[in-house]
Design a protein around this motif. Structure first.
Motif, PDB file in Angstrom:
ATOM      1  N   GLU A  62       0.821  -1.206   0.000  1.00 37.14           N
ATOM      2  CA  GLU A  62       0.000   0.000   0.000  1.00 37.14           C
ATOM      3  C   GLU A  62       0.862   1.265   0.000  1.00 37.14           C
ATOM      4  N   HIS A 184      -9.180  -5.277   8.475  1.00 30.67           N
ATOM      5  CA  HIS A 184      -9.241  -4.428   7.279  1.00 30.67           C
ATOM      6  C   HIS A 184      -8.630  -5.134   6.071  1.00 30.67           C
ATOM      7  N   LEU A 185      -7.482  -5.778   6.267  1.00 32.96           N
ATOM      8  CA  LEU A 185      -6.753  -6.372   5.141  1.00 32.96           C
ATOM      9  C   LEU A 185      -7.369  -7.672   4.653  1.00 32.96           C
ATOM     10  N   ALA A 237     -12.562  -3.094  11.646  1.00 32.01           N
ATOM     11  CA  ALA A 237     -11.941  -2.903  10.340  1.00 32.01           C
ATOM     12  C   ALA A 237     -11.780  -1.418  10.026  1.00 32.01           C
ATOM     13  N   GLU A 238     -12.693  -0.593  10.530  1.00 37.50           N
ATOM     14  CA  GLU A 238     -12.614   0.848  10.281  1.00 37.50           C
ATOM     15  C   GLU A 238     -11.344   1.429  10.900  1.00 37.50           C
ATOM     16  N   LYS A 241      -8.378   0.430   8.782  1.00 40.20           N
ATOM     17  CA  LYS A 241      -8.249   1.240   7.567  1.00 40.20           C
ATOM     18  C   LYS A 241      -7.587   2.581   7.871  1.00 40.20           C
ATOM     19  N   GLN A 244      -3.846   2.046   8.515  1.00 39.54           N
ATOM     20  CA  GLN A 244      -3.088   1.789   7.288  1.00 39.54           C
ATOM     21  C   GLN A 244      -2.944   3.041   6.432  1.00 39.54           C
ATOM     22  N   GLU A 245      -3.962   3.849   6.372  1.00 41.65           N
ATOM     23  CA  GLU A 245      -3.871   5.095   5.606  1.00 41.65           C
ATOM     24  C   GLU A 245      -2.810   6.012   6.197  1.00 41.65           C
TER      25      GLU A 245
END
Length: 271
Positions: A62, A184-185, A237-238, A241, A244-245
């Motif tokens: 990513e 998330h992944l 998962a939120e 995310k 990771q961002e």
């Protein structure tokens, strides 16, 4: 959802997909080669044993999407296994010895040096590798003259507003952070019904901690009955995310900075 070996990292910036002629002709003055090092080890009853290696590969994939097209940043095949002997005896754990991992990383560095590369980043996603990789990094610097960097994405402090202080300090294995990222992944890889919360009983100590202040040597069975440290029940998962961002935004900029770093500038700058 993360898909292995797709995207810019693997199609455009995967060093082994090049021919020997292409590698020889690469401009290496401002080039950085990244070696992802993870682990295959138990992460409780809710998480895959691939957790650390998965997070490393996915995060690097990513982050490379955000790297500028003209940057000379190259990715190597990851080392999925790590020094995980603190989990040996718990099903699913596959560990390298310290000497084996040190030999692998050192040999890879020597080979890169022989191909003309000057900079290597050890991109680590397993806490049990940290001390060893920092030692290895300095040994490579001394023996080869290469510039060697160490980076753990979890150390970038991007979750301070997402998790309580106790979780940030003690949620170091299969807790909120890692579980959120894997949800998330690879959501299908998380067995959500088996998520638990387990924190080490460290509140009675003023100085003794797991990974800061005064540390003590431990294996997982010494400090956890469930095989995790942290609150996996709080994971979403939120949150994964968002983590990771934030992490990949930082990494894309950091990779560019490392690719231009010259260690000799320290002496010149400090004169």
């Amino acid at each position: 959802m993360f898909t292995r070996y797709e995207g810019k990292a693997w199609e455009e910036k995967f060093l082994p997909r090049l021919t020997r002629k292409q590698v020889a002709e690469l401009p290496k003055e401002n080039a950085l080669v990244i070696l992802s090092i993870g682990a295959v080890e138990q992460h409780g009853d809710h998480m895959p044993v691939m957790t650390d290696a998965l997070i490393g590969e996915a995060t690097l994939t990513e982050a490379m999407e955000k790297v500028g097209p003209d940057e000379q940043i190259w990715v190597l095949p990851p080392i999925s296994y790590g020094k995980s002997n603190e989990h040996i005896g718990i099903p699913g754990t596959i560990s390298l010895s310290a000497s084996t991992l040190a030999g692998l990383v050192t040999d890879i560095a020597s080979s890169l040096k022989a191909s003309g590369f000057r900079r290597l980043l050890l991109f680590n996603t397993h806490g049990g590798n940290m001390d060893l990789l920092n030692v290895i990094a300095r040994e490579i610097r001394i023996s080869s003259g290469m510039m060697v960097f160490y980076l753990a994405p979890s150390s970038l402090n991007v979750a301070s507003d997402l998790m309580p202080a106790e979780e940030l300090e003690f949620g170091i294995h299969g807790g909120d952070y890692e579980t959120s990222v894997v949800m998330h992944l690879k959501p299908d890889w998380v067995q959500e019904e088996y998520r638990v919360k387990e924190m080490p009983g460290m509140e009675r100590f003023d100085y003794l901690t797991l990974e800061s202040k005064i540390r003590f040597a431990w294996k997982m069975n010494d400090v956890s009955a469930s095989g995790i440290l942290g609150d996996a029940t709080a994971a979403t998962a939120e949150k994964g995310k968002i983590i990771q961002e934030r992490v990949t935004d930082i990494l894309a900029k950091a990779f560019a900075e490392l690719s231009r770093f010259e260690i000799d500038e320290f002496v010149k700058h400090n004169k």
